[in-house]
Design a protein around this motif. Sequence first.
Motif, PDB file in Angstrom:
ATOM      1  N   GLU A 198      16.792   0.317 -14.817  1.00 18.59           N
ATOM      2  CA  GLU A 198      15.375  -0.034 -14.743  1.00 18.59           C
ATOM      3  C   GLU A 198      15.163  -1.204 -13.785  1.00 18.59           C
ATOM      4  O   GLU A 198      14.266  -1.182 -12.922  1.00 18.59           O
ATOM      5  CB  GLU A 198      14.844  -0.392 -16.129  1.00 18.59           C
ATOM      6  N   LYS A 199      15.961  -2.245 -13.934  1.00 23.25           N
ATOM      7  CA  LYS A 199      15.838  -3.439 -13.093  1.00 23.25           C
ATOM      8  C   LYS A 199      16.071  -3.086 -11.626  1.00 23.25           C
ATOM      9  O   LYS A 199      15.296  -3.492 -10.741  1.00 23.25           O
ATOM     10  CB  LYS A 199      16.841  -4.491 -13.559  1.00 23.25           C
ATOM     11  N   ALA A 200      17.122  -2.319 -11.358  1.00 21.57           N
ATOM     12  CA  ALA A 200      17.434  -1.943  -9.981  1.00 21.57           C
ATOM     13  C   ALA A 200      16.329  -1.083  -9.373  1.00 21.57           C
ATOM     14  O   ALA A 200      15.980  -1.245  -8.195  1.00 21.57           O
ATOM     15  CB  ALA A 200      18.768  -1.206  -9.932  1.00 21.57           C
ATOM     16  N   ALA A 201      15.747  -0.182 -10.168  1.00 16.50           N
ATOM     17  CA  ALA A 201      14.688   0.700  -9.679  1.00 16.50           C
ATOM     18  C   ALA A 201      13.445  -0.104  -9.302  1.00 16.50           C
ATOM     19  O   ALA A 201      12.832   0.121  -8.251  1.00 16.50           O
ATOM     20  CB  ALA A 201      14.351   1.740 -10.732  1.00 16.50           C
ATOM     21  N   LYS A 202      13.046  -1.046 -10.154  1.00 15.65           N
ATOM     22  CA  LYS A 202      11.845  -1.836  -9.886  1.00 15.65           C
ATOM     23  C   LYS A 202      12.039  -2.758  -8.676  1.00 15.65           C
ATOM     24  O   LYS A 202      11.125  -2.922  -7.855  1.00 15.65           O
ATOM     25  CB  LYS A 202      11.471  -2.644 -11.126  1.00 15.65           C
ATOM     26  N   GLU A 203      13.220  -3.331  -8.555  1.00 14.80           N
ATOM     27  CA  GLU A 203      13.490  -4.178  -7.398  1.00 14.80           C
ATOM     28  C   GLU A 203      13.520  -3.352  -6.114  1.00 14.80           C
ATOM     29  O   GLU A 203      13.022  -3.794  -5.067  1.00 14.80           O
ATOM     30  CB  GLU A 203      14.824  -4.913  -7.589  1.00 14.80           C
ATOM     31  N   SER A 204      14.055  -2.159  -6.206  1.00 19.17           N
ATOM     32  CA  SER A 204      14.104  -1.277  -5.044  1.00 19.17           C
ATOM     33  C   SER A 204      12.698  -0.873  -4.617  1.00 19.17           C
ATOM     34  O   SER A 204      12.385  -0.833  -3.421  1.00 19.17           O
ATOM     35  CB  SER A 204      14.942  -0.039  -5.378  1.00 19.17           C
ATOM     36  N   LEU A 205      11.835  -0.574  -5.577  1.00 19.83           N
ATOM     37  CA  LEU A 205      10.451  -0.222  -5.255  1.00 19.83           C
ATOM     38  C   LEU A 205       9.742  -1.383  -4.555  1.00 19.83           C
ATOM     39  O   LEU A 205       8.994  -1.181  -3.581  1.00 19.83           O
ATOM     40  CB  LEU A 205       9.701   0.183  -6.521  1.00 19.83           C
ATOM     41  N   GLU A 206       9.957  -2.596  -5.043  1.00 17.53           N
ATOM     42  CA  GLU A 206       9.318  -3.765  -4.427  1.00 17.53           C
ATOM     43  C   GLU A 206       9.756  -3.917  -2.971  1.00 17.53           C
ATOM     44  O   GLU A 206       8.933  -4.231  -2.097  1.00 17.53           O
ATOM     45  CB  GLU A 206       9.670  -5.014  -5.225  1.00 17.53           C
ATOM     46  N   ARG A 207      11.024  -3.702  -2.702  1.00 17.16           N
ATOM     47  CA  ARG A 207      11.511  -3.804  -1.321  1.00 17.16           C
ATOM     48  C   ARG A 207      10.896  -2.725  -0.449  1.00 17.16           C
ATOM     49  O   ARG A 207      10.485  -2.992   0.697  1.00 17.16           O
ATOM     50  CB  ARG A 207      13.043  -3.704  -1.298  1.00 17.16           C
ATOM     51  N   ARG A 208      10.820  -1.519  -0.977  1.00 12.05           N
ATOM     52  CA  ARG A 208      10.246  -0.415  -0.198  1.00 12.05           C
ATOM     53  C   ARG A 208       8.755  -0.631   0.060  1.00 12.05           C
ATOM     54  O   ARG A 208       8.244  -0.272   1.117  1.00 12.05           O
ATOM     55  CB  ARG A 208      10.468   0.906  -0.936  1.00 12.05           C
ATOM     56  N   GLN A 209       8.067  -1.192  -0.926  1.00 11.43           N
ATOM     57  CA  GLN A 209       6.630  -1.402  -0.769  1.00 11.43           C
ATOM     58  C   GLN A 209       6.347  -2.376   0.382  1.00 11.43           C
ATOM     59  O   GLN A 209       5.355  -2.224   1.106  1.00 11.43           O
ATOM     60  CB  GLN A 209       6.036  -1.925  -2.074  1.00 11.43           C
ATOM     61  N   LYS A 210       7.195  -3.351   0.577  1.00  8.90           N
ATOM     62  CA  LYS A 210       7.008  -4.309   1.659  1.00  8.90           C
ATOM     63  C   LYS A 210       7.153  -3.656   3.028  1.00  8.90           C
ATOM     64  O   LYS A 210       6.626  -4.182   4.030  1.00  8.90           O
ATOM     65  CB  LYS A 210       8.019  -5.452   1.520  1.00  8.90           C
ATOM     66  N   LEU A 211       7.840  -2.521   3.061  1.00  9.85           N
ATOM     67  CA  LEU A 211       8.044  -1.825   4.328  1.00  9.85           C
ATOM     68  C   LEU A 211       6.992  -0.745   4.582  1.00  9.85           C
ATOM     69  O   LEU A 211       6.995  -0.115   5.638  1.00  9.85           O
ATOM     70  CB  LEU A 211       9.430  -1.167   4.345  1.00  9.85           C
ATOM     71  N   SER A 212       6.113  -0.526   3.611  1.00  5.36           N
ATOM     72  CA  SER A 212       5.123   0.545   3.724  1.00  5.36           C
ATOM     73  C   SER A 212       3.713  -0.034   3.757  1.00  5.36           C
ATOM     74  O   SER A 212       3.399  -0.981   3.029  1.00  5.36           O
ATOM     75  CB  SER A 212       5.261   1.514   2.534  1.00  5.36           C
ATOM     76  N   ASP A 213       2.865   0.546   4.610  1.00  2.00           N
ATOM     77  CA  ASP A 213       1.469   0.118   4.646  1.00  2.00           C
ATOM     78  C   ASP A 213       0.593   0.947   3.714  1.00  2.00           C
ATOM     79  O   ASP A 213      -0.627   0.806   3.705  1.00  2.00           O
ATOM     80  CB  ASP A 213       0.921   0.194   6.079  1.00  2.00           C
ATOM     81  N   ARG A 214       1.212   1.830   2.929  1.00  2.00           N
ATOM     82  CA  ARG A 214       0.497   2.625   1.943  1.00  2.00           C
ATOM     83  C   ARG A 214       1.099   2.338   0.573  1.00  2.00           C
ATOM     84  O   ARG A 214       2.294   2.050   0.450  1.00  2.00           O
ATOM     85  CB  ARG A 214       0.603   4.125   2.264  1.00  2.00           C
ATOM     86  N   LYS A 215       0.278   2.444  -0.440  1.00  2.00           N
ATOM     87  CA  LYS A 215       0.744   2.140  -1.797  1.00  2.00           C
ATOM     88  C   LYS A 215       1.735   3.196  -2.289  1.00  2.00           C
ATOM     89  O   LYS A 215       1.467   4.401  -2.221  1.00  2.00           O
ATOM     90  CB  LYS A 215      -0.435   2.047  -2.769  1.00  2.00           C
ATOM     91  N   ILE A 216       2.859   2.741  -2.806  1.00  2.00           N
ATOM     92  CA  ILE A 216       3.840   3.646  -3.405  1.00  2.00           C
ATOM     93  C   ILE A 216       3.390   3.995  -4.820  1.00  2.00           C
ATOM     94  O   ILE A 216       3.034   3.109  -5.599  1.00  2.00           O
ATOM     95  CB  ILE A 216       5.236   2.995  -3.411  1.00  2.00           C
ATOM     96  N   VAL A 217       3.396   5.281  -5.151  1.00  2.00           N
ATOM     97  CA  VAL A 217       2.884   5.731  -6.452  1.00  2.00           C
ATOM     98  C   VAL A 217       4.008   6.198  -7.371  1.00  2.00           C
ATOM     99  O   VAL A 217       3.756   6.828  -8.404  1.00  2.00           O
ATOM    100  CB  VAL A 217       1.850   6.860  -6.267  1.00  2.00           C
ATOM    101  N   THR A 218       5.244   5.889  -7.029  1.00  2.00           N
ATOM    102  CA  THR A 218       6.393   6.293  -7.841  1.00  2.00           C
ATOM    103  C   THR A 218       6.311   5.692  -9.240  1.00  2.00           C
ATOM    104  O   THR A 218       6.092   4.489  -9.398  1.00  2.00           O
ATOM    105  CB  THR A 218       7.698   5.830  -7.177  1.00  2.00           C
ATOM    106  N   GLU A 219       6.494   6.540 -10.257  1.00  2.00           N
ATOM    107  CA  GLU A 219       6.530   6.034 -11.620  1.00  2.00           C
ATOM    108  C   GLU A 219       7.971   5.715 -12.009  1.00  2.00           C
ATOM    109  O   GLU A 219       8.907   6.432 -11.629  1.00  2.00           O
ATOM    110  CB  GLU A 219       5.916   7.039 -12.601  1.00  2.00           C
ATOM    111  N   ILE A 220       8.152   4.641 -12.740  1.00  2.00           N
ATOM    112  CA  ILE A 220       9.470   4.230 -13.223  1.00  2.00           C
ATOM    113  C   ILE A 220       9.393   4.172 -14.734  1.00  2.00           C
ATOM    114  O   ILE A 220       8.732   3.301 -15.312  1.00  2.00           O
ATOM    115  CB  ILE A 220       9.882   2.868 -12.636  1.00  2.00           C
TER     116      ILE A 220
END
Length: 261
Positions: A198-220
Amino acid sequence: MLQSVATHLSSTSTTTTTTPLLLLSKPFLCLSSNSQISLSKPFNFPQTSKSISYYKPPMNILNKLGFGTRSPDPSTMDPTVPQGPDDDLPAPGQQFAQFGAGCFWGVELGFQRVPGVTKTEVGYSQGLLHNPTYEDVCTGTTNHNEVVRVQYDPKECSFESLLDAFWDRHDPTTLNRQGNDVGTQYRSGIYYYTPEQEKAAKESLERRQKLSDRKIVTEILPAKKFYRAEEYHQQYLAKGGRFGFKQSAEKGCNDPIRCYG
């Protein structure tokens, strides 16, 4: 109308003649001009306690294209079991992870190629219906997602490596859609088995979001009960897919994945 018929009959001769009753596929009453009928007791049609279903499952290809028409019986939508945790056990020394990233055929092949992944299975999870079929899931009413359950050796493959393969395999900014595949069963999701995942998934999403100009809608979310899909879905592309052209599942293979074979 029946009152008019009764009034008419009462004004005619009381002589009764026998007229054959004509039975048709639809309700129909045939009367001669001098027949008498009694309207004092309404006719009761036979009753049955069993419901009749005329549903025939549509072709799988139509469902895959989003034309499923059947809705499962709401009385079977008991979330107690399907919303429970995945209680299957991986092989000794192995761990599970679940991912949803669109049609599970191409997603599975992507994970098959990851070094350290020892087994993959496609199936349905996160829904409300116990023992769903492919046709059930394609209606979009059961809330299931098409997922890949990955078994991996943590000594050879980190969970972060699986997350990288997950992000690279799909567009996490499109809600309930991947390309031409549209529906809730194609949503982006990471389903974890441990607090560390869970921790790794949420941290990974945060990193990916910084690289994207669109909102990531992935559910964790926590991994729920996994329902293994029908056998013909398993390793679909590696076995040849729709057109019989096998695609490589070799570790480290970078060949483009043809999603439908």
